[in-house]
Design a protein around this motif. Structure first.
Motif, PDB file in Angstrom:
ATOM      1  N   TRP A 120     -24.324   4.289  20.056  1.00 30.63           N
ATOM      2  CA  TRP A 120     -25.681   3.767  20.281  1.00 30.63           C
ATOM      3  C   TRP A 120     -26.730   4.840  20.022  1.00 30.63           C
ATOM      4  N   LEU A 121     -26.434   6.071  20.400  1.00 33.89           N
ATOM      5  CA  LEU A 121     -27.385   7.154  20.123  1.00 33.89           C
ATOM      6  C   LEU A 121     -27.489   7.419  18.624  1.00 33.89           C
ATOM      7  N   MET A 122     -26.355   7.324  17.930  1.00 31.04           N
ATOM      8  CA  MET A 122     -26.366   7.522  16.477  1.00 31.04           C
ATOM      9  C   MET A 122     -27.092   6.389  15.760  1.00 31.04           C
ATOM     10  N   LEU A 123     -27.115   5.205  16.396  1.00 33.75           N
ATOM     11  CA  LEU A 123     -27.833   4.075  15.798  1.00 33.75           C
ATOM     12  C   LEU A 123     -29.322   4.362  15.637  1.00 33.75           C
ATOM     13  N   LEU A 124     -29.841   5.283  16.441  1.00 35.42           N
ATOM     14  CA  LEU A 124     -31.261   5.624  16.341  1.00 35.42           C
ATOM     15  C   LEU A 124     -31.585   6.272  15.003  1.00 35.42           C
ATOM     16  N   LYS A 125     -30.526   6.684  14.298  1.00 40.24           N
ATOM     17  CA  LYS A 125     -30.721   7.376  13.025  1.00 40.24           C
ATOM     18  C   LYS A 125     -30.776   6.425  11.831  1.00 40.24           C
ATOM     19  N   ILE A 126     -30.518   5.136  12.080  1.00 40.48           N
ATOM     20  CA  ILE A 126     -30.553   4.169  10.983  1.00 40.48           C
ATOM     21  C   ILE A 126     -31.499   3.019  11.323  1.00 40.48           C
ATOM     22  N   ASP A 127     -31.970   2.331  10.288  1.00 39.49           N
ATOM     23  CA  ASP A 127     -32.842   1.170  10.488  1.00 39.49           C
ATOM     24  C   ASP A 127     -32.003  -0.019  10.943  1.00 39.49           C
ATOM     25  N   THR A 128     -32.479  -0.706  11.964  1.00 36.33           N
ATOM     26  CA  THR A 128     -31.834  -1.934  12.436  1.00 36.33           C
ATOM     27  C   THR A 128     -32.924  -2.985  12.601  1.00 36.33           C
ATOM     28  N   PRO A 129     -32.558  -4.241  12.842  1.00 40.52           N
ATOM     29  CA  PRO A 129     -33.590  -5.272  13.085  1.00 40.52           C
ATOM     30  C   PRO A 129     -34.386  -5.007  14.363  1.00 40.52           C
ATOM     31  N   PHE A 130     -33.931  -4.064  15.188  1.00 45.27           N
ATOM     32  CA  PHE A 130     -34.556  -3.824  16.485  1.00 45.27           C
ATOM     33  C   PHE A 130     -35.478  -2.608  16.489  1.00 45.27           C
ATOM     34  N   TRP A 131     -35.293  -1.655  15.584  1.00 48.46           N
ATOM     35  CA  TRP A 131     -36.142  -0.463  15.539  1.00 48.46           C
ATOM     36  C   TRP A 131     -36.046   0.221  14.178  1.00 48.46           C
ATOM     37  N   GLU A 132     -37.005   1.081  13.887  1.00 39.23           N
ATOM     38  CA  GLU A 132     -36.973   1.895  12.671  1.00 39.23           C
ATOM     39  C   GLU A 132     -36.285   3.221  12.986  1.00 39.23           C
ATOM     40  N   ARG A 133     -35.604   3.745  12.002  1.00 32.51           N
ATOM     41  CA  ARG A 133     -34.829   4.975  12.194  1.00 32.51           C
ATOM     42  C   ARG A 133     -35.729   6.161  12.559  1.00 32.51           C
ATOM     43  N   ASP A 134     -35.156   7.058  13.361  1.00 30.02           N
ATOM     44  CA  ASP A 134     -35.858   8.288  13.723  1.00 30.02           C
ATOM     45  C   ASP A 134     -34.826   9.421  13.759  1.00 30.02           C
ATOM     46  N   PRO A 135     -34.548  10.034  12.602  1.00 26.65           N
ATOM     47  CA  PRO A 135     -33.511  11.076  12.549  1.00 26.65           C
ATOM     48  C   PRO A 135     -33.887  12.363  13.273  1.00 26.65           C
ATOM     49  N   PHE A 136     -35.119  12.459  13.705  1.00 24.95           N
ATOM     50  CA  PHE A 136     -35.569  13.695  14.356  1.00 24.95           C
ATOM     51  C   PHE A 136     -35.691  13.554  15.871  1.00 24.95           C
ATOM     52  N   ILE A 137     -35.152  12.453  16.412  1.00 29.70           N
ATOM     53  CA  ILE A 137     -35.240  12.238  17.848  1.00 29.70           C
ATOM     54  C   ILE A 137     -34.402  13.259  18.611  1.00 29.70           C
ATOM     55  N   PHE A 138     -33.332  13.784  17.956  1.00 29.51           N
ATOM     56  CA  PHE A 138     -32.508  14.836  18.546  1.00 29.51           C
ATOM     57  C   PHE A 138     -32.495  16.044  17.620  1.00 29.51           C
TER      58      PHE A 138
END
Length: 201
Positions: A120-138
């Motif tokens: 789920w944390l790695m999902l933040l790195k890709i675009d999904t229907p629920f949010w836009e990716r943010d590869p710099f969050i970590f």
């Protein structure tokens, strides 16, 4: 033909449904996650995270359904379990679940939680229907730890699933595979392998 009166219900229909949903999700996750490593090229990311979402939902429902004292007690692992197992050479008429089944359940639980949390944390790195990716969050170091934990749990998962399949296909364990498909075991199988004082049906 086995008389229905001589059958003991081991798994309800809803329990079997969730088992096979989780099993299918895990197999899809393993196949899609390991395919690039094996040189199988296809668009694997979307089916991978969708399977992860399906597994997450199934696991959360399973946890809620398991929050009862009898169910938690049935899966509890205690030092006496190991002592009894060793003293009897592994031949123990236990409760609903044997020590081996409890240990397998615990291993899959830990691996699932590590895989799902890191996934789920790695999902933040890709675009999904629920949010836009943010590869710099970590930070880069944190991403590295997440990838290592996710990859390590995946590799251990492969061995665990292979062990689970191997033991479920052994002739002496056929009753447990049947009970996970049809829900029941015979009264004779129940009396031979289970202690009524520990699992009263």
């Amino acid at each position: 033909m086995e008389d229905n009166n001589e059958r003991v219900i081991r798994h309800s229909g809803i329990s079997r449904l969730f088992h096979w949903i989780m099993a299918a999700s895990i197999l899809v996750l393993l196949f899609t996650g390991l395919s690039p490593v094996l040189g199988i090229q296809f668009e694997w990311i979307e089916p991978h995270w969708i399977s992860g979402v399906a597994l997450t939902i199934a696991v959360l429902i399973h946890i809620v359904r398991s929050l009862s004292l009898p169910k938690l007690k049935a899966m509890k692992i205690s030092p006496s379990d190991f002592k009894e197992f060793i003293e009897n050479g592994g031949k123990v008429r236990g409760g609903k679940y044997s020590l081996e089944q409890k240990l397998m359940h615990f291993a899959i639980m830990v691996l699932s939680l590590v895989s799902l949390i890191t996934g789920w944390l790695m999902l933040l790195k890709i675009d999904t229907p629920f949010w836009e990716r943010d590869p710099f969050i970590f930070s880069a170091d944190t991403w590295g730890v997440l990838y290592v934990l996710h990859g390590f749990s995946t590799l251990v998962f492969v061995s665990t699933v292979m062990m689970h399949v191997y033991f479920s296909l052994r002739p002496e364990k056929a009753m447990y595979l049947r009970s996970m498909i049809k829900g029941w075991m015979t009264k004779e199988e129940y009396e031979k392998n289970h202690d009524p004082d520990r699992w009263n049906v």
